[in-house]
Design a protein around this motif. Sequence first.
Motif, PDB file in Angstrom:
ATOM      1  N   VAL A   1       0.846  -1.191   0.000  1.00  0.00           N
ATOM      2  CA  VAL A   1       0.000   0.000   0.000  1.00  0.00           C
ATOM      3  C   VAL A   1       0.888   1.250   0.000  1.00  0.00           C
ATOM      4  O   VAL A   1       1.878   1.318   0.738  1.00  0.00           O
ATOM      5  CB  VAL A   1      -0.962  -0.027   1.211  1.00  0.00           C
ATOM      6  N   PRO A   2       0.580   2.263  -0.811  1.00  0.00           N
ATOM      7  CA  PRO A   2       1.494   3.401  -0.996  1.00  0.00           C
ATOM      8  C   PRO A   2       1.475   4.445   0.115  1.00  0.00           C
ATOM      9  O   PRO A   2       2.277   5.371   0.092  1.00  0.00           O
ATOM     10  CB  PRO A   2       1.029   4.015  -2.318  1.00  0.00           C
ATOM     11  N   ILE A   3       0.555   4.345   1.075  1.00  0.00           N
ATOM     12  CA  ILE A   3       0.511   5.313   2.179  1.00  0.00           C
ATOM     13  C   ILE A   3       0.393   4.552   3.497  1.00  0.00           C
ATOM     14  O   ILE A   3      -0.060   3.402   3.531  1.00  0.00           O
ATOM     15  CB  ILE A   3      -0.673   6.299   2.039  1.00  0.00           C
ATOM     16  N   PRO A   4       0.794   5.174   4.602  1.00  0.00           N
ATOM     17  CA  PRO A   4       0.628   4.510   5.906  1.00  0.00           C
ATOM     18  C   PRO A   4      -0.845   4.384   6.275  1.00  0.00           C
ATOM     19  O   PRO A   4      -1.637   5.300   6.034  1.00  0.00           O
ATOM     20  CB  PRO A   4       1.355   5.443   6.876  1.00  0.00           C
ATOM     21  N   ILE A   5      -1.201   3.240   6.858  1.00  0.00           N
ATOM     22  CA  ILE A   5      -2.528   3.042   7.445  1.00  0.00           C
ATOM     23  C   ILE A   5      -2.307   2.769   8.922  1.00  0.00           C
ATOM     24  O   ILE A   5      -1.711   1.752   9.295  1.00  0.00           O
ATOM     25  CB  ILE A   5      -3.287   1.879   6.776  1.00  0.00           C
ATOM     26  N   VAL A   6      -2.779   3.692   9.759  1.00  0.00           N
ATOM     27  CA  VAL A   6      -2.493   3.648  11.192  1.00  0.00           C
ATOM     28  C   VAL A   6      -3.812   3.569  11.949  1.00  0.00           C
ATOM     29  O   VAL A   6      -4.759   4.300  11.643  1.00  0.00           O
ATOM     30  CB  VAL A   6      -1.717   4.902  11.633  1.00  0.00           C
ATOM     31  N   THR A   7      -3.872   2.686  12.953  1.00  0.00           N
ATOM     32  CA  THR A   7      -5.050   2.603  13.815  1.00  0.00           C
ATOM     33  C   THR A   7      -4.729   3.231  15.166  1.00  0.00           C
ATOM     34  O   THR A   7      -3.704   2.910  15.776  1.00  0.00           O
ATOM     35  CB  THR A   7      -5.492   1.144  14.010  1.00  0.00           C
ATOM     36  N   VAL A   8      -5.593   4.125  15.615  1.00  0.00           N
ATOM     37  CA  VAL A   8      -5.398   4.827  16.889  1.00  0.00           C
ATOM     38  C   VAL A   8      -6.478   4.382  17.864  1.00  0.00           C
ATOM     39  O   VAL A   8      -7.670   4.500  17.586  1.00  0.00           O
ATOM     40  CB  VAL A   8      -5.458   6.358  16.701  1.00  0.00           C
ATOM     41  N   ARG A   9      -6.040   3.852  19.002  1.00  0.00           N
ATOM     42  CA  ARG A   9      -6.944   3.435  20.071  1.00  0.00           C
ATOM     43  C   ARG A   9      -6.648   4.313  21.290  1.00  0.00           C
ATOM     44  O   ARG A   9      -5.907   3.919  22.188  1.00  0.00           O
ATOM     45  CB  ARG A   9      -6.714   1.965  20.405  1.00  0.00           C
ATOM     46  N   SER A  10      -7.235   5.493  21.323  1.00  0.00           N
ATOM     47  CA  SER A  10      -6.846   6.451  22.353  1.00  0.00           C
ATOM     48  C   SER A  10      -7.833   7.616  22.364  1.00  0.00           C
ATOM     49  O   SER A  10      -8.826   7.616  21.626  1.00  0.00           O
ATOM     50  CB  SER A  10      -5.428   6.971  22.067  1.00  0.00           C
ATOM     51  N   TYR A  11      -7.538   8.609  23.209  1.00  0.00           N
ATOM     52  CA  TYR A  11      -8.307   9.848  23.220  1.00  0.00           C
ATOM     53  C   TYR A  11      -7.646  10.931  22.385  1.00  0.00           C
ATOM     54  O   TYR A  11      -8.218  11.997  22.186  1.00  0.00           O
ATOM     55  CB  TYR A  11      -8.449  10.372  24.657  1.00  0.00           C
ATOM     56  N   ARG A  12      -6.405  10.703  21.924  1.00  0.00           N
ATOM     57  CA  ARG A  12      -5.674  11.737  21.200  1.00  0.00           C
ATOM     58  C   ARG A  12      -5.077  11.193  19.917  1.00  0.00           C
ATOM     59  O   ARG A  12      -4.590  10.050  19.867  1.00  0.00           O
ATOM     60  CB  ARG A  12      -4.552  12.302  22.077  1.00  0.00           C
ATOM     61  N   LEU A  13      -5.085  12.023  18.897  1.00  0.00           N
ATOM     62  CA  LEU A  13      -4.430  11.686  17.642  1.00  0.00           C
ATOM     63  C   LEU A  13      -2.924  11.909  17.779  1.00  0.00           C
ATOM     64  O   LEU A  13      -2.486  12.753  18.556  1.00  0.00           O
ATOM     65  CB  LEU A  13      -4.968  12.548  16.507  1.00  0.00           C
ATOM     66  N   PRO A  14      -2.121  11.185  17.005  1.00  0.00           N
ATOM     67  CA  PRO A  14      -0.679  11.466  16.997  1.00  0.00           C
ATOM     68  C   PRO A  14      -0.423  12.912  16.575  1.00  0.00           C
ATOM     69  O   PRO A  14      -1.190  13.497  15.800  1.00  0.00           O
ATOM     70  CB  PRO A  14      -0.142  10.481  15.956  1.00  0.00           C
TER      71      PRO A  14
ATOM     72  N   GLY B   1     -21.792   4.663  16.818  1.00  0.00           N
ATOM     73  CA  GLY B   1     -21.636   6.073  16.463  1.00  0.00           C
ATOM     74  C   GLY B   1     -21.544   6.980  17.663  1.00  0.00           C
ATOM     75  O   GLY B   1     -21.607   8.205  17.519  1.00  0.00           O
ATOM     76  N   ALA B   2     -21.365   6.394  18.860  1.00  0.00           N
ATOM     77  CA  ALA B   2     -21.369   7.206  20.075  1.00  0.00           C
ATOM     78  C   ALA B   2     -20.231   6.865  21.023  1.00  0.00           C
ATOM     79  O   ALA B   2     -20.245   7.306  22.173  1.00  0.00           O
ATOM     80  CB  ALA B   2     -22.703   7.038  20.795  1.00  0.00           C
ATOM     81  N   THR B   3     -19.235   6.091  20.580  1.00  0.00           N
ATOM     82  CA  THR B   3     -18.127   5.722  21.452  1.00  0.00           C
ATOM     83  C   THR B   3     -17.359   6.967  21.883  1.00  0.00           C
ATOM     84  O   THR B   3     -16.956   7.784  21.046  1.00  0.00           O
ATOM     85  CB  THR B   3     -17.191   4.740  20.738  1.00  0.00           C
ATOM     86  N   GLU B   4     -17.170   7.117  23.176  1.00  0.00           N
ATOM     87  CA  GLU B   4     -16.589   8.340  23.748  1.00  0.00           C
ATOM     88  C   GLU B   4     -15.245   8.698  23.131  1.00  0.00           C
ATOM     89  O   GLU B   4     -15.023   9.829  22.682  1.00  0.00           O
ATOM     90  CB  GLU B   4     -16.427   8.144  25.259  1.00  0.00           C
ATOM     91  N   GLU B   5     -14.319   7.724  23.099  1.00  0.00           N
ATOM     92  CA  GLU B   5     -12.984   8.001  22.593  1.00  0.00           C
ATOM     93  C   GLU B   5     -13.011   8.359  21.110  1.00  0.00           C
ATOM     94  O   GLU B   5     -12.271   9.241  20.657  1.00  0.00           O
ATOM     95  CB  GLU B   5     -12.068   6.785  22.810  1.00  0.00           C
ATOM     96  N   THR B   6     -13.861   7.681  20.360  1.00  0.00           N
ATOM     97  CA  THR B   6     -13.903   7.881  18.916  1.00  0.00           C
ATOM     98  C   THR B   6     -14.481   9.239  18.548  1.00  0.00           C
ATOM     99  O   THR B   6     -13.975   9.920  17.642  1.00  0.00           O
ATOM    100  CB  THR B   6     -14.716   6.753  18.254  1.00  0.00           C
ATOM    101  N   THR B   7     -15.532   9.657  19.229  1.00  0.00           N
ATOM    102  CA  THR B   7     -16.088  10.984  18.948  1.00  0.00           C
ATOM    103  C   THR B   7     -15.078  12.077  19.319  1.00  0.00           C
ATOM    104  O   THR B   7     -14.993  13.104  18.627  1.00  0.00           O
ATOM    105  CB  THR B   7     -17.409  11.202  19.709  1.00  0.00           C
ATOM    106  N   ALA B   8     -14.308  11.843  20.381  1.00  0.00           N
ATOM    107  CA  ALA B   8     -13.283  12.821  20.759  1.00  0.00           C
ATOM    108  C   ALA B   8     -12.233  12.950  19.659  1.00  0.00           C
ATOM    109  O   ALA B   8     -11.791  14.063  19.329  1.00  0.00           O
ATOM    110  CB  ALA B   8     -12.623  12.406  22.078  1.00  0.00           C
ATOM    111  N   LEU B   9     -11.835  11.840  19.061  1.00  0.00           N
ATOM    112  CA  LEU B   9     -10.842  11.875  17.990  1.00  0.00           C
ATOM    113  C   LEU B   9     -11.405  12.514  16.731  1.00  0.00           C
ATOM    114  O   LEU B   9     -10.697  13.225  16.011  1.00  0.00           O
ATOM    115  CB  LEU B   9     -10.348  10.462  17.691  1.00  0.00           C
TER     116      LEU B   9
END
Length: 351
Positions: free
Chosen positions: A59-72, A88-96
């Motif tokens: 794949v020509p671009i990075p695919i990164v999964t974030v499991r957190s409250y903050r983006l890199p 559609g209402a997960t706390e961490e995901t809506t924050a990201l």
Amino acid sequence: MLPSVATSGAQVRTSHRAALEAGVARLSAEGRPRALVVAGMGGSALAGDMLAAVCGGGVPIPIVTVRSYRLPGWVGAADLVVAVSSSGATEETTALALEAVRRGSRLVTVGRPGSPLAAIAEQSSGLHLPVVPVAGAVGGPRANLWGTTMPLLAMASALGLADIGQDAVEAAAARLEDIAHRCRPSSESFINPGKTLALELAGTIPMIWGTSAIATAAAHRLASQLNVNAKYPAIWGEIPEANHDQIEALDGPLAERDIFGDSPSMGLRLFVLRDLDEHPQVGKRRVNSVRIANDRGVPVSEMTAEGAHPLERLASLVGLADYGSVYLALGFGIDPAPVSAVVELKSRISQ
């Protein structure tokens, strides 16, 4: 939960079609992002790992999964953030998702229509891909893995990151339907691969290793499903990394079984999930890892991915893992549907 797992094939077809109808093709006109960041938790985050696995190492671009409250810190306007939550209402995901909007990143959300995630996408002129309920699926978000995964794969195809055509989608759905037929409750244990897997898991501490990105995503899925469905501990890893740490457990106290003891004892069992796409050196490591386990009296089970397309091979392992976890729960007399500890933790946090 068993009827929910049996709908996996329908989930693949329905969710892929819904993503196409929602206009996922429009992403191609916006150009390829610098990086694709999947934000999610639990099974929704695993959908990001499955996306990366199906896209493969080329794949020509990075695919990164974030499991957190903050983006890199590096995520910005050049990147595409995909916020995934079945409800559609997960706390961490809506924050990201909100953080992605503040940073000016392109945003795609995957979740229930009318949910907080859908509202964030609408307000930021992003794209929302719906998680569509399938008749018979009543087991909660973890029983709707394909409902969150297929929109991501449709998106990857639109961006030119993977070849996920209708033939691949149908092959995966057909594979899952074949597993559902072979794992049906009326099928006896000796010909039912789901029940066989449950019997091999019972009374052991499973150490589950994958031999490729696809097999490792399935290993993670099996461990997670054992946790939530059977309330059962499990360890997962990937060869070769597992050969640098986890393999040492084969020389530890849990690798030994006291077959003459008065009380039941639980020992390790190694589960190796294999894939045709494994690196030649990984193949050598797999063979010798199995030999080392056998030399120490640790039982080994091997599961091999089936199919030509990466999506079909992934489905062949994940489908069996889902059934095995549910049958293990039922074998212990456990209802796999409730997640009482998760609910209790959420309640305590909200107080």
